[in-house]
Design a protein around this motif. Structure first.
Motif, mmCIF file in Angstrom:
data_model
loop_
_atom_site.group_PDB
_atom_site.id
_atom_site.type_symbol
_atom_site.label_atom_id
_atom_site.label_comp_id
_atom_site.label_asym_id
_atom_site.label_seq_id
_atom_site.Cartn_x
_atom_site.Cartn_y
_atom_site.Cartn_z
ATOM 1 N N ILE A 102 0.847 -1.199 0.000
ATOM 2 C CA ILE A 102 0.000 0.000 0.000
ATOM 3 C C ILE A 102 0.878 1.243 0.000
ATOM 4 O O ILE A 102 0.601 2.222 -0.702
ATOM 5 C CB ILE A 102 -0.936 -0.015 1.218
ATOM 6 C CG1 ILE A 102 -1.936 -1.172 1.093
ATOM 7 C CG2 ILE A 102 -1.673 1.321 1.353
ATOM 8 C CD1 ILE A 102 -2.779 -1.396 2.334
ATOM 9 N N GLY A 103 1.963 1.219 0.768
ATOM 10 C CA GLY A 103 2.895 2.342 0.771
ATOM 11 C C GLY A 103 3.518 2.578 -0.589
ATOM 12 O O GLY A 103 3.745 3.726 -0.995
ATOM 13 N N THR A 104 3.780 1.500 -1.325
ATOM 14 C CA THR A 104 4.321 1.627 -2.681
ATOM 15 C C THR A 104 3.339 2.363 -3.589
ATOM 16 O O THR A 104 3.737 3.235 -4.373
ATOM 17 C CB THR A 104 4.626 0.234 -3.270
ATOM 18 O OG1 THR A 104 5.548 -0.454 -2.411
ATOM 19 C CG2 THR A 104 5.219 0.343 -4.662
ATOM 20 N N VAL A 105 2.074 2.035 -3.472
ATOM 21 C CA VAL A 105 1.043 2.698 -4.280
ATOM 22 C C VAL A 105 0.955 4.179 -3.918
ATOM 23 O O VAL A 105 0.835 5.043 -4.802
ATOM 24 C CB VAL A 105 -0.323 2.010 -4.076
ATOM 25 C CG1 VAL A 105 -1.424 2.800 -4.790
ATOM 26 C CG2 VAL A 105 -0.277 0.575 -4.584
ATOM 27 N N ILE A 106 1.043 4.493 -2.625
ATOM 28 C CA ILE A 106 0.989 5.892 -2.202
ATOM 29 C C ILE A 106 2.157 6.665 -2.799
ATOM 30 O O ILE A 106 1.991 7.786 -3.313
ATOM 31 C CB ILE A 106 1.011 5.993 -0.663
ATOM 32 C CG1 ILE A 106 -0.263 5.377 -0.073
ATOM 33 C CG2 ILE A 106 1.150 7.457 -0.223
ATOM 34 C CD1 ILE A 106 -0.265 5.303 1.437
ATOM 35 N N ARG A 107 3.348 6.091 -2.760
ATOM 36 C CA ARG A 107 4.509 6.765 -3.340
ATOM 37 C C ARG A 107 4.342 6.962 -4.843
ATOM 38 O O ARG A 107 4.768 7.986 -5.386
ATOM 39 C CB ARG A 107 5.780 5.970 -3.040
ATOM 40 C CG ARG A 107 6.255 6.061 -1.606
ATOM 41 C CD ARG A 107 7.759 5.922 -1.530
ATOM 42 N NE ARG A 107 8.282 5.958 -0.183
ATOM 43 C CZ ARG A 107 8.550 7.077 0.491
ATOM 44 N NH1 ARG A 107 8.287 8.254 -0.058
ATOM 45 N NH2 ARG A 107 9.053 7.023 1.708
ATOM 46 N N LEU A 108 3.749 6.002 -5.515
ATOM 47 C CA LEU A 108 3.531 6.146 -6.957
ATOM 48 C C LEU A 108 2.568 7.294 -7.244
ATOM 49 O O LEU A 108 2.768 8.057 -8.206
ATOM 50 C CB LEU A 108 2.983 4.837 -7.532
ATOM 51 C CG LEU A 108 2.812 4.787 -9.051
ATOM 52 C CD1 LEU A 108 4.142 5.023 -9.756
ATOM 53 C CD2 LEU A 108 2.210 3.456 -9.479
#
Length: 254
Positions: free
Chosen positions: A230-236
């Motif tokens: 989920i954190g990866t998606v937020i960074r994207l």
């Protein structure tokens, strides 16, 4: 007519970058909640890791001459070193333009990739999400070191990028200085008007706090690997966000 290249090399207005900078503060709390819950090691707050290494070194002089270097100490050292690596990566922005859309987008995308690497590493490690105590972390495998190293590098890169933008959000990582600057703000109690120097610091602290809360709640629900995903998606999302921040007028990046 502004070309795509010229558009990417325009410098963004730091005063209109509040939304992505708040997202960075959120990710600081979010990411640290994951590593601290599993290992009691910070991937962003390197003061604690540095002191832990100092205490490990001090054990050599406690009369028992204990030369051991346990897993938590190793994780702290890995985090500190990779944070420094990420910070050095951030110096690339000095060549591309520290406030250009190109660098802010590219740098945040690198943070996204590092978070994705951390996600895959901890998923493949098949280890737990909650440690039993400072001396008994949940992450002990080689893949755990890859995970915490990648997360720390992303935080180091984020810190340098945040500092170079030069706003009231500071590095978006070091919040002790934000607290100190907030408490010494001469307009701290001027509640009848908007004070950017005060209000943006308060926002940074709130979003960091929210990130920690959300991160821990997700860990309890879905585990550290899914939380990192989920954190990866937020960074994207933040990566794309930087492309739409308005241009700064009449200033030069130093």
């Amino acid at each position: 007519m502004v070309t795509w290249k010229n558009y990417l090399f325009e410098e963004v207005d730091g005063q209109q970058s509040t939304a992505p900078l708040n997202a960075h503060c959120f990710m600081t709390g979010f990411t640290d909640s994951i590593t601290y819950s599993a290992t009691f090691i910070w991937c962003a707050f390197q003061t604690g890791n540095s002191l832990r290494l100092a205490l490990a070194f001090a054990r050599l002089f406690d009369g028992q001459h204990d030369p051991s270097f346990d897993v938590p100490d190793g994780l702290a050292l890995c985090s500190l070193l990779m944070f420094i690596v990420g910070a050095f990566m951030g110096r690339l922005g000095d060549r591309l333009g520290c406030k250009t859309r190109l660098w802010l987008t590219l740098g945040t995308f690198v943070q996204t990739l590092l978070t994705m690497v951390a996600t895959i590493a901890i998923w493949k490690s098949h280890q737990g999400s909650i440690g039993d105590g400072p001396s008994h972390p949940a992450w002990t495998s080689v893949l755990s070191f890859v995970c915490i190293g990648s997360m720390s590098a992303s935080m180091g890169l984020q810190a340098i990028m945040g500092r170079r933008i030069n706003t009231q959000f500071g590095t978006t990582v070091v919040f002790t200085s934000v607290w100190c600057e907030l408490m010494t703000d001469p307009k701290l109690f001027n509640i009848r008007r908007i004070v950017i120097s005060r209000d943006h610091k308060i926002m940074a602290i709130i979003f960091m706090f929210l990130g920690g809360v959300v991160g821990r709640v997700l860990i309890d629900r879905v585990g550290s690997a899914a939380t990192l995903a989920i954190g990866t998606v937020i960074r994207l999302i933040v990566t794309v966000w930087w492309l739409f921040i308005p241009e700064e007028q009449g200033r030069i990046c130093l």
